[in-house]
Write a protein that holds these residues in place. Structure first.
Motif, PDB file in Angstrom:
ATOM      1  N   VAL A   3       0.817  -1.202   0.000  1.00  0.00           N
ATOM      2  CA  VAL A   3       0.000   0.000   0.000  1.00  0.00           C
ATOM      3  C   VAL A   3       0.858   1.263   0.000  1.00  0.00           C
ATOM      4  CG1 VAL A   3      -1.729   1.299   1.279  1.00  0.00           C
ATOM      5  CG2 VAL A   3      -1.969  -1.158   1.026  1.00  0.00           C
ATOM      6  N   PRO A   4       1.944   1.352   0.803  1.00  0.00           N
ATOM      7  CA  PRO A   4       2.766   2.570   0.748  1.00  0.00           C
ATOM      8  C   PRO A   4       3.381   2.795  -0.635  1.00  0.00           C
ATOM      9  CG  PRO A   4       3.239   1.378   2.765  1.00  0.00           C
ATOM     10  CD  PRO A   4       2.345   0.498   1.926  1.00  0.00           C
ATOM     11  N   ASP A   5       3.778   1.716  -1.339  1.00  0.00           N
ATOM     12  CA  ASP A   5       4.333   1.873  -2.684  1.00  0.00           C
ATOM     13  C   ASP A   5       3.293   2.431  -3.648  1.00  0.00           C
ATOM     14  OD1 ASP A   5       6.789   0.960  -1.912  1.00  0.00           O
ATOM     15  OD2 ASP A   5       6.442  -1.106  -2.589  1.00  0.00           O
ATOM     16  N   VAL A   6       2.063   1.926  -3.535  1.00  0.00           N
ATOM     17  CA  VAL A   6       0.991   2.399  -4.397  1.00  0.00           C
ATOM     18  C   VAL A   6       0.703   3.867  -4.102  1.00  0.00           C
ATOM     19  CG1 VAL A   6      -1.471   2.155  -4.953  1.00  0.00           C
ATOM     20  CG2 VAL A   6      -0.041   0.123  -4.699  1.00  0.00           C
ATOM     21  N   GLN A   7       0.706   4.230  -2.825  1.00  0.00           N
ATOM     22  CA  GLN A   7       0.461   5.622  -2.457  1.00  0.00           C
ATOM     23  C   GLN A   7       1.572   6.527  -2.987  1.00  0.00           C
ATOM     24  OE1 GLN A   7       0.061   5.307   1.791  1.00  0.00           O
ATOM     25  NE2 GLN A   7      -2.188   5.247   1.677  1.00  0.00           N
ATOM     26  N   GLN A   8       2.823   6.072  -2.879  1.00  0.00           N
ATOM     27  CA  GLN A   8       3.933   6.866  -3.384  1.00  0.00           C
ATOM     28  C   GLN A   8       3.833   7.032  -4.901  1.00  0.00           C
ATOM     29  OE1 GLN A   8       7.406   4.873  -1.916  1.00  0.00           O
ATOM     30  NE2 GLN A   8       7.545   6.208  -0.112  1.00  0.00           N
ATOM     31  N   SER A   9       3.450   5.961  -5.582  1.00  0.00           N
ATOM     32  CA  SER A   9       3.289   6.048  -7.035  1.00  0.00           C
ATOM     33  C   SER A   9       2.194   7.038  -7.394  1.00  0.00           C
ATOM     34  CB  SER A   9       2.935   4.679  -7.624  1.00  0.00           C
ATOM     35  OG  SER A   9       3.989   3.781  -7.435  1.00  0.00           O
ATOM     36  N   GLY A  10       1.096   6.990  -6.656  1.00  0.00           N
ATOM     37  CA  GLY A  10      -0.008   7.917  -6.902  1.00  0.00           C
ATOM     38  C   GLY A  10       0.398   9.360  -6.665  1.00  0.00           C
ATOM     39  N   VAL A  11       1.164   9.609  -5.622  1.00  0.00           N
ATOM     40  CA  VAL A  11       1.645  10.961  -5.319  1.00  0.00           C
ATOM     41  C   VAL A  11       2.588  11.422  -6.424  1.00  0.00           C
ATOM     42  CG1 VAL A  11       3.066  12.316  -3.730  1.00  0.00           C
ATOM     43  CG2 VAL A  11       1.317  10.771  -2.837  1.00  0.00           C
ATOM     44  N   PHE A  12       3.453  10.526  -6.888  1.00  0.00           N
ATOM     45  CA  PHE A  12       4.390  10.858  -7.964  1.00  0.00           C
ATOM     46  C   PHE A  12       3.642  11.218  -9.247  1.00  0.00           C
ATOM     47  CE2 PHE A  12       7.239   9.521 -11.463  1.00  0.00           C
ATOM     48  CZ  PHE A  12       8.265  10.424 -11.236  1.00  0.00           C
ATOM     49  N   VAL A  13       2.665  10.422  -9.613  1.00  0.00           N
ATOM     50  CA  VAL A  13       1.870  10.685 -10.819  1.00  0.00           C
ATOM     51  C   VAL A  13       1.118  12.008 -10.668  1.00  0.00           C
ATOM     52  CG1 VAL A  13      -0.120   9.895 -12.172  1.00  0.00           C
ATOM     53  CG2 VAL A  13       1.667   8.278 -11.521  1.00  0.00           C
TER      54      VAL A  13
END
Length: 131
Positions: free
Chosen positions: A2-12
């Motif tokens: 979940v933290p990786d997905v959140q980081q990816s979403g923030v990056f996008v």
């Protein structure tokens, strides 16, 4: 995960906001330039290239133009993206060497901008000459 997905979403989201801010800045700049004085210029160089972006396939036309204000020579650059090679090549061929109206900033003649309608006029002039 979940933290990786959140980081990816923030990056996008950050990339999206940066692109949006850049587009907004360009829109404001073009809007302000409509009030700038006009100089007669010429498209000195017109070339195209295909950026190496992996899976994205697009083409970029790059123009170099010159203009004179109060007897002083200035130059600038203009870029336009295309999704079709034939359209890119046709555009480059139609504007190369053509006269063009250049907007320059009052009191700072070295700052200039080509507006889309002026590029269209330059391309149209080439079509009329060839016809």
């Amino acid at each position: 995960m979940v933290p990786d997905v959140q980081q990816s979403g923030v990056f996008v989201l950050a990339i999206f906001l940066a692109v949006l801010a850049e587009r907004g800045w360009q829109w404001l700049r073009r809007r302000a330039a409509r009030k700038w004085p006009v100089a007669h210029g010429r498209i000195e160089r017109a070339e195209w290239r295909q950026p190496n972006t992996g899976t994205n396939r697009y083409f970029v036309a790059e123009l170099a133009y010159s203009y004179v204000v109060s007897g002083q020579y200035f130059s600038g650059y203009y870029r336009q993206s295309f999704s079709n090679l034939d359209a890119t090549m046709s555009f480059v061929k139609s504007v190369k060497g053509q006269p063009v109206q250049v907007r320059y900033k009052q009191g700072q003649a070295g700052k200039s901008l080509l507006l889309e309608e002026n590029i269209v006029q330059a391309a149209g002039a080439a079509v009329e000459i060839v016809s």
